[in-house]
Design a protein around this motif. Sequence first.
Motif, mmCIF file in Angstrom:
data_model
loop_
_atom_site.group_PDB
_atom_site.id
_atom_site.type_symbol
_atom_site.label_atom_id
_atom_site.label_comp_id
_atom_site.label_asym_id
_atom_site.label_seq_id
_atom_site.Cartn_x
_atom_site.Cartn_y
_atom_site.Cartn_z
ATOM 1 N N PHE A 272 -26.277 73.739 96.870
ATOM 2 C CA PHE A 272 -24.993 73.724 96.174
ATOM 3 C C PHE A 272 -25.192 73.653 94.665
ATOM 4 C CE2 PHE A 272 -21.168 71.347 94.674
ATOM 5 C CZ PHE A 272 -20.221 72.316 94.977
ATOM 6 N N ASN A 273 -26.157 72.842 94.204
ATOM 7 C CA ASN A 273 -26.470 72.801 92.770
ATOM 8 C C ASN A 273 -26.862 74.177 92.261
ATOM 9 O OD1 ASN A 273 -26.795 70.051 93.869
ATOM 10 N ND2 ASN A 273 -27.545 69.493 91.842
ATOM 11 N N ILE A 274 -27.699 74.870 93.032
ATOM 12 C CA ILE A 274 -28.142 76.213 92.642
ATOM 13 C C ILE A 274 -26.938 77.141 92.517
ATOM 14 C CG2 ILE A 274 -29.516 78.220 93.312
ATOM 15 C CD1 ILE A 274 -31.330 76.242 94.891
ATOM 16 N N GLN A 275 -26.062 77.103 93.524
ATOM 17 C CA GLN A 275 -24.877 77.957 93.520
ATOM 18 C C GLN A 275 -24.020 77.687 92.289
ATOM 19 O OE1 GLN A 275 -23.656 80.422 96.099
ATOM 20 N NE2 GLN A 275 -22.779 80.852 94.102
ATOM 21 N N LEU A 276 -23.790 76.411 91.962
ATOM 22 C CA LEU A 276 -23.000 76.069 90.788
ATOM 23 C C LEU A 276 -23.657 76.572 89.515
ATOM 24 C CD1 LEU A 276 -21.730 72.401 91.371
ATOM 25 C CD2 LEU A 276 -20.402 74.515 91.432
ATOM 26 N N ALA A 277 -24.969 76.377 89.403
ATOM 27 C CA ALA A 277 -25.678 76.815 88.198
ATOM 28 C C ALA A 277 -25.524 78.315 87.989
ATOM 29 C CB ALA A 277 -27.153 76.435 88.297
ATOM 30 N N ILE A 278 -25.652 79.080 89.065
ATOM 31 C CA ILE A 278 -25.489 80.536 88.963
ATOM 32 C C ILE A 278 -24.063 80.874 88.547
ATOM 33 C CG2 ILE A 278 -25.499 82.690 90.288
ATOM 34 C CD1 ILE A 278 -27.787 81.456 91.965
ATOM 35 N N GLU A 279 -23.090 80.187 89.113
ATOM 36 C CA GLU A 279 -21.691 80.430 88.745
ATOM 37 C C GLU A 279 -21.445 80.121 87.272
ATOM 38 O OE1 GLU A 279 -19.240 78.174 91.376
ATOM 39 O OE2 GLU A 279 -19.817 79.331 93.163
ATOM 40 N N TYR A 280 -22.178 79.169 86.706
ATOM 41 C CA TYR A 280 -22.011 78.803 85.301
ATOM 42 C C TYR A 280 -22.928 79.595 84.369
ATOM 43 C CZ TYR A 280 -18.861 74.973 86.422
ATOM 44 O OH TYR A 280 -17.780 74.230 86.845
ATOM 45 N N GLY A 281 -23.554 80.655 84.901
ATOM 46 C CA GLY A 281 -24.244 81.596 84.028
ATOM 47 C C GLY A 281 -25.755 81.571 84.049
ATOM 48 N N ILE A 282 -26.371 80.699 84.830
ATOM 49 C CA ILE A 282 -27.825 80.683 84.936
ATOM 50 C C ILE A 282 -28.274 81.861 85.801
ATOM 51 C CG2 ILE A 282 -29.842 79.353 85.708
ATOM 52 C CD1 ILE A 282 -28.462 78.134 83.296
ATOM 53 N N LYS A 283 -29.291 82.588 85.359
ATOM 54 C CA LYS A 283 -29.816 83.693 86.159
ATOM 55 C C LYS A 283 -30.323 83.168 87.497
ATOM 56 C CE LYS A 283 -32.657 86.567 84.407
ATOM 57 N NZ LYS A 283 -33.846 87.119 83.705
ATOM 58 N N PRO A 284 -30.100 83.886 88.589
ATOM 59 C CA PRO A 284 -30.569 83.410 89.892
ATOM 60 C C PRO A 284 -32.050 83.043 89.899
ATOM 61 C CG PRO A 284 -29.093 85.247 90.206
ATOM 62 C CD PRO A 284 -29.307 85.130 88.724
ATOM 63 N N GLU A 285 -32.899 83.904 89.301
ATOM 64 C CA GLU A 285 -34.334 83.606 89.278
ATOM 65 C C GLU A 285 -34.590 82.248 88.630
ATOM 66 O OE1 GLU A 285 -33.975 88.134 88.935
ATOM 67 O OE2 GLU A 285 -32.883 86.344 88.268
ATOM 68 N N ASP A 286 -33.895 81.980 87.512
ATOM 69 C CA ASP A 286 -34.090 80.713 86.810
ATOM 70 C C ASP A 286 -33.568 79.530 87.633
ATOM 71 O OD1 ASP A 286 -35.284 81.872 84.589
ATOM 72 O OD2 ASP A 286 -33.384 82.157 83.536
ATOM 73 N N ALA A 287 -32.444 79.720 88.307
ATOM 74 C CA ALA A 287 -31.876 78.630 89.105
ATOM 75 C C ALA A 287 -32.822 78.227 90.228
ATOM 76 C CB ALA A 287 -30.521 79.047 89.667
ATOM 77 N N TYR A 288 -33.449 79.217 90.881
ATOM 78 C CA TYR A 288 -34.388 78.890 91.963
ATOM 79 C C TYR A 288 -35.652 78.235 91.425
ATOM 80 C CZ TYR A 288 -31.395 81.579 95.067
ATOM 81 O OH TYR A 288 -30.324 82.022 95.798
ATOM 82 N N ILE A 289 -36.063 78.603 90.236
ATOM 83 C CA ILE A 289 -37.229 77.964 89.622
ATOM 84 C C ILE A 289 -36.907 76.519 89.250
ATOM 85 C CG2 ILE A 289 -38.760 78.005 87.608
ATOM 86 C CD1 ILE A 289 -38.467 81.119 87.703
#
Length: 557
Positions: A272-289
């Motif tokens: 869920f944190n990852i999903q929120l981060a992506i929604e707020y503009g973090i690139k998916p690759e960066d969110a998973y890292i």
Amino acid sequence: MQTIDLEIKNGKVLNVFKKQFEQKNLYINNGKIIEQNENQYQAKQTIDAEGQYLVPGFIDSHVHIESSLVTPSELGKVIVPMGVTSVVTDPHEIANVSGIEGIKYMINDAKQSPLDVFVMLPSSVPATSFEHNGATLNADALHPLYNEPSVIGLAEVMDYPAVHNRNQDMMNKINDAINHGYQVDGHGAGLSAKQLGEYKEVGISTDHESTTLNQMYDRLDVGMNMFLREGTVERDLQNTIQAVNKDNIDQFSFCTDDKFITTIINEGSINFNIQLAIEYGIKPEDAYIMASLNAAKAHKINNLGALAPGYKADIVMISDPKKVDVKKVIKDGQLMNDNHFKSTPLKFTKNTVHQNIKLDDLALPLKSNQECHVIGIQPNHIETDHLKKTVPVENGIFKADLDNDILKMVDVERHHNLGTFGIGLVHGFNIKHGAVATTVAHDSHNIVAVGTSDENIYRAIQAITKVGGGIAVVNDNQEVTVMPLPVAGLMSDKSWQLASEDLDAINKAFKQISGEINFNPFITLSFLTLPVIPTIKLTDQGLYDFNQQKFIDIQSK
């Protein structure tokens, strides 16, 4: 040709070092990823990823498992299928109740789960010197636990005065962790940039207590690693994610800190944190890292967080990186299925609830027409507002102000039957008739209750005492709904399914005694007793003002 355990072919693999997805196969043996020499391997098992995306297993950088209300092995059954393959836990909730015995219970129960449960030894048991909790753990008591393979450091240091004054025992705890090659977590709630610098100076390297951008920038300035938090009430990620940029992203990972099992079921964990981060503009690759390599590096775990040779084969397969839709989870090179989750919680037989409060003790004498200090709830945050209100008084005794939502709150010592208790006032629960009581009350975990009358508060306290700890909701019709938490008064001994049903039942009961609110009442109540968080909180010794670092009378002088 070498025989290996597993080949995963046709996947788009996240290279966390290049920060990009690459079309490649993964080869796994003995639970680890090995060098890519495809013509030299014959796999016992092959998984065709069919073009799906492969990312490292998610890591929760800081969590109190007890706050889920289920045991570690039960939590693993819920979050591993969500892609969370490792958690870094601070068992200071159970340690504040049962000391070393409680920590060992968490370690041993966790061994039943495929979930990696890394333990940070509690630094603050007790959390403060002016409350009554269930145990005291000094540096000498903690030292033998570094022999446990799952122990990797010292958990959140929340006693700033001890650091500032270079208290010998606190410094021994910090230095012990550092001398073992481990790191030390911080807890910088309410601290200034200068005070955070003092933390960093002694070797405290992380923090998860930022609720604003300015607080985040203060931590960046002293070089801390930050854990972006999203719990049941600690909804901080959306207020702090804007601090992340390409130059500092390596300093960020994710945590849940305190999250009920029902919240996890309904919305997720680190996924869920990852999903929120992506929604707020973090690139998916960066969110998973951030959810993997960054977390591992922050905790000095060298074999997690990458899909590269020598790293543990903790792999999450997803079809759409932007949606974090987990399809398969591989833990230690094994494809997870129901057969990996057949355990039952370990037994915990010690009764930890001992109190003798009487109904007459709950009366609150006040002078009429004089301002009172009132704890103001901040919805979905654990800090409070310091309110000053004039409240109803009849015959010299406080009467609940239902029109203005000001209720009585009680904190009762429950570990040693000392008979100590504190009484305060709180605004924000919107209870119309009845009361709530719980033995989950951070961090000393005494009994905390709130309600519309002394009789209701007393009945709720007695209900959770009878079952050896838990959460109770009572109403004016004498009806009582209880979620038993017999494991130290903090966790259910049931399966996660049955525990979540119990939690749903008390949520339903609360809605029947209250008006509309937009936050979880039980976990919110549990944090109103935590005096190391601003601004005013209630302890078994009375009302505490964080900003003044002292106890205050309910009525203003």
